[in-house]
Design an enzyme around this catalytic site. Structure first.
Site, PDB file in Angstrom:
ATOM      1  N   ASP A  10      23.857 -11.061   3.808  1.00  0.00           N
ATOM      2  CA  ASP A  10      23.922 -12.260   2.490  1.00  0.00           C
ATOM      3  C   ASP A  10      25.538 -12.188   2.207  1.00  0.00           C
ATOM      4  O   ASP A  10      25.964 -13.340   1.860  1.00  0.00           O
ATOM      5  CB  ASP A  10      23.241 -11.644   1.285  1.00  0.00           C
ATOM      6  CG  ASP A  10      23.542 -12.259   0.073  1.00  0.00           C
ATOM      7  OD1 ASP A  10      23.305 -13.510   0.106  1.00  0.00           O
ATOM      8  OD2 ASP A  10      23.700 -11.855  -0.974  1.00  0.00           O
ATOM      9  N   LEU A  60       0.781  -1.172   0.228  1.00  0.00           N
ATOM     10  CA  LEU A  60      -0.013   0.038  -0.046  1.00  0.00           C
ATOM     11  C   LEU A  60       0.887   1.334  -0.079  1.00  0.00           C
ATOM     12  O   LEU A  60       0.263   2.601   0.185  1.00  0.00           O
ATOM     13  CB  LEU A  60      -0.871  -0.167   1.209  1.00  0.00           C
ATOM     14  CG  LEU A  60      -1.919  -1.140   1.013  1.00  0.00           C
ATOM     15  CD1 LEU A  60      -2.868  -1.168   2.436  1.00  0.00           C
ATOM     16  CD2 LEU A  60      -2.697  -1.404  -0.088  1.00  0.00           C
ATOM     17  N   CYS A  61       2.091   1.028  -0.398  1.00  0.00           N
ATOM     18  CA  CYS A  61       3.079   2.396  -0.466  1.00  0.00           C
ATOM     19  C   CYS A  61       2.958   3.080  -1.617  1.00  0.00           C
ATOM     20  O   CYS A  61       2.838   2.389  -2.667  1.00  0.00           O
ATOM     21  CB  CYS A  61       4.440   1.785  -0.178  1.00  0.00           C
ATOM     22  SG  CYS A  61       4.816   1.664   1.470  1.00  0.00           S
ATOM     23  N   MET A 112       8.828   4.743   5.276  1.00  0.00           N
ATOM     24  CA  MET A 112       8.754   3.320   4.901  1.00  0.00           C
ATOM     25  C   MET A 112      10.134   3.093   3.901  1.00  0.00           C
ATOM     26  O   MET A 112      10.791   2.027   3.897  1.00  0.00           O
ATOM     27  CB  MET A 112       7.742   2.666   4.103  1.00  0.00           C
ATOM     28  CG  MET A 112       6.471   2.572   4.987  1.00  0.00           C
ATOM     29  SD  MET A 112       6.757   1.832   6.628  1.00  0.00           S
ATOM     30  CE  MET A 112       7.140   0.041   5.849  1.00  0.00           C
ATOM     31  N   GLU A 113      10.400   4.314   3.341  1.00  0.00           N
ATOM     32  CA  GLU A 113      11.344   4.031   2.346  1.00  0.00           C
ATOM     33  C   GLU A 113      12.876   4.132   3.180  1.00  0.00           C
ATOM     34  O   GLU A 113      13.583   3.145   2.871  1.00  0.00           O
ATOM     35  CB  GLU A 113      11.583   5.452   1.196  1.00  0.00           C
ATOM     36  CG  GLU A 113      10.424   5.265   0.241  1.00  0.00           C
ATOM     37  CD  GLU A 113       9.076   5.381   0.713  1.00  0.00           C
ATOM     38  OE1 GLU A 113       8.210   5.024  -0.056  1.00  0.00           O
ATOM     39  OE2 GLU A 113       8.566   6.036   1.758  1.00  0.00           O
TER      40      GLU A 113
END
EC number: 4.6.1.17
Length: 160
Positions: free
Chosen positions: A125, A73-74, A110-111
Site C-alpha cells: 500500500d 472461526l478464530c 493465525m495471528e
C-alpha cells in the site's frame, strides 16, 4: 479431521473450554518482492509517506490483535507478545517475520500469519505509487510451539 466442522459438516468455532492453558508461540513470514529502486527508496528513508518499515510493523502488530475479527472461526486471544521484524534483502525484497505468544487454550498460528500478511500488504500500500508490480509471496508458518499437537518447524529447502 477438520476441527471447525461439526458432525453434520457445518462450520463452527471449536470449543476450547476444557483445554488446559499452556504457553503457545508461532512464527510466520512473508516476503515482498519489488524493484531494486523501490527497496532503495525504503532503505534511504526517502519515501514521501514516511518510514515504511515502522508503519508496516505497527500494522502487523495491530492485525495480530484483530485476527478474530478477520477470520470467522478464530477465537479472540489475549496475546502477551507480538513482534514483527522487517529485513531488507538486496537487491529486491523485504522479509517479514512475525512472532506471537500467549498463555492460552488455543494456538496463535493465525495471528502470526495475519501479522506477516498485513505487514506485507502495508508495504504494498505504501509503495504502490512507485511500484505496482510488487509481489507478496512465501506467506507461511515457520514454527509453532505448545498445545496438544506439539512442536512444528518448517523444514529448510533440501532437507528430508
Amino acid at each position: 479431521m477438520l476441527t471447525h466442522l461439526d458432525s453434520q459438516g457445518r462450520a463452527n468455532m471449536v470449543d476450547v473450554t476444557e483445554k488446559a492453558v499452556t504457553s503457545r508461540e508461532a512464527t510466520a513470514e512473508a516476503v515482498v518482492r519489488m524493484r531494486p529502486e523501490t527497496l532503495q527508496l525504503i532503505q534511504d528513508g526517502g519515501h514521501p509517506k514516511g518510514d515504511v518499515f515502522a508503519v508496516a510493523r505497527i500494522a502487523g502488530i495491530q492485525a495480530a490483535k484483530r485476527t478474530h475479527e478477520l477470520i470467522p472461526l478464530c477465537h479472540p486471544l489475549l496475546l502477551t507478545s507480538v513482534k514483527v521484524e522487517l529485513q531488507a534483502e538486496a537487491p529486491d525484497a523485504v522479509r517479514i517475520r512475525a512472532r506471537c505468544r500467549l498463555a492460552g487454550q488455543t494456538g496463535v498460528e493465525m495471528e502470526a500469519l495475519t501479522a506477516a500478511s498485513v505487514a506485507a500488504l502495508t508495504i504494498y500500500d505504501m509503495c504502490k505509487a512507485v511500484d505496482r508490480g510488487m509481489l507478496i509471496e512465501q506467506v507461511q508458518l515457520l514454527e509453532k510451539l505448545g498445545g496438544k499437537s506439539g512442536h512444528y518447524r518448517k523444514e529448510e529447502e533440501g532437507q528430508a
